[in-house]
Design an enzyme around this catalytic site. Structure first.
Site, PDB file in Angstrom:
ATOM      1  N   ASN A   9      96.481  46.597 120.909  1.00  0.00           N
ATOM      2  CA  ASN A   9      96.664  47.841 119.689  1.00  0.00           C
ATOM      3  C   ASN A   9      97.098  49.087 120.605  1.00  0.00           C
ATOM      4  O   ASN A   9      96.383  49.602 121.158  1.00  0.00           O
ATOM      5  CB  ASN A   9      95.409  48.247 119.160  1.00  0.00           C
ATOM      6  N   LYS A  16      94.324  50.050 123.479  1.00  0.00           N
ATOM      7  CA  LYS A  16      93.174  49.425 123.108  1.00  0.00           C
ATOM      8  C   LYS A  16      93.332  48.031 123.181  1.00  0.00           C
ATOM      9  O   LYS A  16      94.453  47.589 122.672  1.00  0.00           O
ATOM     10  CB  LYS A  16      92.745  50.180 121.926  1.00  0.00           C
ATOM     11  N   ASP A 122     100.928  48.393 110.072  1.00  0.00           N
ATOM     12  CA  ASP A 122     100.167  49.558 109.308  1.00  0.00           C
ATOM     13  C   ASP A 122     100.469  50.043 107.953  1.00  0.00           C
ATOM     14  O   ASP A 122      99.925  50.635 107.233  1.00  0.00           O
ATOM     15  CB  ASP A 122     100.052  50.999 110.431  1.00  0.00           C
ATOM     16  N   HIS A 184      90.497  58.162 105.951  1.00  0.00           N
ATOM     17  CA  HIS A 184      90.736  58.060 107.459  1.00  0.00           C
ATOM     18  C   HIS A 184      91.001  59.331 108.088  1.00  0.00           C
ATOM     19  O   HIS A 184      92.069  59.786 107.994  1.00  0.00           O
ATOM     20  CB  HIS A 184      91.752  57.124 107.811  1.00  0.00           C
ATOM     21  N   GLY A 186      90.791  61.145 111.450  1.00  0.00           N
ATOM     22  CA  GLY A 186      90.489  61.263 113.038  1.00  0.00           C
ATOM     23  C   GLY A 186      91.720  62.339 113.560  1.00  0.00           C
ATOM     24  O   GLY A 186      92.082  63.348 112.755  1.00  0.00           O
ATOM     25  N   GLY A 188      94.782  61.503 113.606  1.00  0.00           N
ATOM     26  CA  GLY A 188      95.621  61.367 112.467  1.00  0.00           C
ATOM     27  C   GLY A 188      94.696  61.445 111.231  1.00  0.00           C
ATOM     28  O   GLY A 188      93.668  60.747 111.338  1.00  0.00           O
ATOM     29  N   MET A 259      88.255  68.828 116.694  1.00  0.00           N
ATOM     30  CA  MET A 259      87.211  69.301 115.686  1.00  0.00           C
ATOM     31  C   MET A 259      85.842  69.827 116.283  1.00  0.00           C
ATOM     32  O   MET A 259      85.531  70.951 115.859  1.00  0.00           O
ATOM     33  CB  MET A 259      86.724  68.293 114.713  1.00  0.00           C
ATOM     34  N   GLU A 337      90.003  48.550 113.292  1.00  0.00           N
ATOM     35  CA  GLU A 337      91.370  48.059 113.244  1.00  0.00           C
ATOM     36  C   GLU A 337      91.572  46.743 114.183  1.00  0.00           C
ATOM     37  O   GLU A 337      92.027  45.774 113.520  1.00  0.00           O
ATOM     38  CB  GLU A 337      92.263  49.110 113.922  1.00  0.00           C
TER      39      GLU A 337
END
Length: 358
Positions: A9, A16, A122, A184, A186, A188, A259, A337
């Site tokens: 990924n 990843k 995706d 979702h 994150g 993104g 964040m 994922e």
């Protein structure tokens, strides 16, 4: 012999990978950041290949994540030479993400030329979007070029949908009636409205820029604002840099897009951080309402991704602000994922079915 799936990924700067067994458990997983001067193949040679030595004899399939499958690729697809050529043509749709994924395919074909390899898109989970949800109000000649809403984060949204459906089934409830919003959240961020396991609406569109406020991406803005910036002399590269890398929470706060850092600064009354949280929350609540309208109600709101899973303050804010939608259940689902990609590859491989190419 145990049958494992190697999942690769690759993002624009992140790498990843995981080795997943037939039960869905990761027997190994790792991630690494790639510096701009490093080639993907060199990093995979020096980082990933040695890590896989112990697992090589058990790996039976390889799965890859590709962000954008365009109009034609709507299911997990076996990699062929023709497929790779067609995916090269889709690079303009996801110029930051598709090239690294294809580089990973090339590497894996060299590392294990004997193994079947699959691509998971995706965009595939969103291929069930009804015409009204996927169509932009553009002239016909532009729509015929494939300028439409595709949606992204589909692999993880599908994972969330399957986990929540499994939970409902265990409770003796009918998953075909489940009205779910998968959030979702994150770096993104996107929402998916899922009815009975099928995606019927989502917040991202032609590219991953549309929709929610993100770490450094603007989310939806007035197209007229872009026209104004063009009149001011902004080039395509300038606009891409501003909208993709300098906007979102980073642009609002003037600090960063992280964040945790923004939450900490807001507690010290930093005006930019406070503004970033307000705008982020406003857009999120607005779009949750839109997804609930598409679903004609809401049974479950599932939070996933780095912010969705770990920001307790946001969870409390959503519970308080969405009381008007009650009753609904708010749950947290760990993003996976890699596990979803492995399951998709196993399903396709075990069924012996090839998705149409082209």
């Amino acid at each position: 012999m145990a049958e494992h799936v190697l999942v690769i990924n690759l993002g624009s700067s992140s790498l990843k990978a995981a080795v997943v067994d037939s039960t869905g458990a990761a027997v190994w997983q790792g991630n690494r950041k790639r510096r701009p001067e490093e080639s993907i193949s060199a990093v995979l040679d020096h980082w990933l290949a040695p890590e896989l030595d112990h697992h090589r004899q058990h790996i039976q399939r390889i799965g890859h994540r590709v962000v954008h499958g365009g109009e034609h690729f709507t299911a997990t697809t076996l990699i062929t030479a023709d497929l790779v050529e067609q995916l090269q043509a889709l690079i303009p749709l996801a110029p930051l993400h598709n090239p690294p994924a294809l580089a990973g395919v090339t590497w894996a074909q060299r590392w294990a030329p004997d193994l079947p390899q699959w691509i998971c898109f995706d965009t595939a989970f969103h291929s069930t979007l009804p015409e009204a949800a996927r169509t932009y109000a553009l002239p016909k000649d532009l729509r015929q070029q494939g300028l439409r809403r595709y949606g992204f984060h589909g692999i993880n949204h599908q994972h969330v949908a399957e986990q929540v459906s499994k939970h409902w089934r265990q409770q003796g409830r009918d998953p075909s009636q489940l009205r779910l919003i998968s959030a979702h959240l994150g770096a993104g961020a996107s929402l998916a409205a899922v009815k009975g396991g099928e995606c019927i609406d989502t917040t991202m569109g032609f590219t991953p820029l549309e929709g929610l406020v993100m770490e450094t991406r603007s989310g939806s803005i007035d197209p007229g604002l872009i026209l104004e910036l063009i009149r001011q002399g902004y080039s395509e590269a300038d606009l891409s840099g501003v909208l993709q890398s300098e906007s979102g929470m980073k642009g609002l706060s003037g600090l960063s897009g992280d964040m945790l850092e923004i939450r900490h600064a807001a507690r010290s009354n930093h005006p930019g951080a406070s503004l970033a949280l307000c705008v982020y929350r406003h857009r999120l609540l607005q779009q949750v309402g839109a997804m609930a309208a598409s679903l004609k109600g809401l049974d479950v709101l599932a939070l996933t991704g780095g912010i969705g899973e770990h920001d307790q303050d946001l969870r409390n804010e959503l519970n308080e602000a969405l009381g008007w939608l009650a009753p609904f259940e708010l749950v947290v689902i760990t993003a996976d994922e890699e596990g979803m990609i492995a399951r998709l590859c196993q399903r396709q491989g075990d069924a012996g079915r090839l998705s149409p190419v082209g």
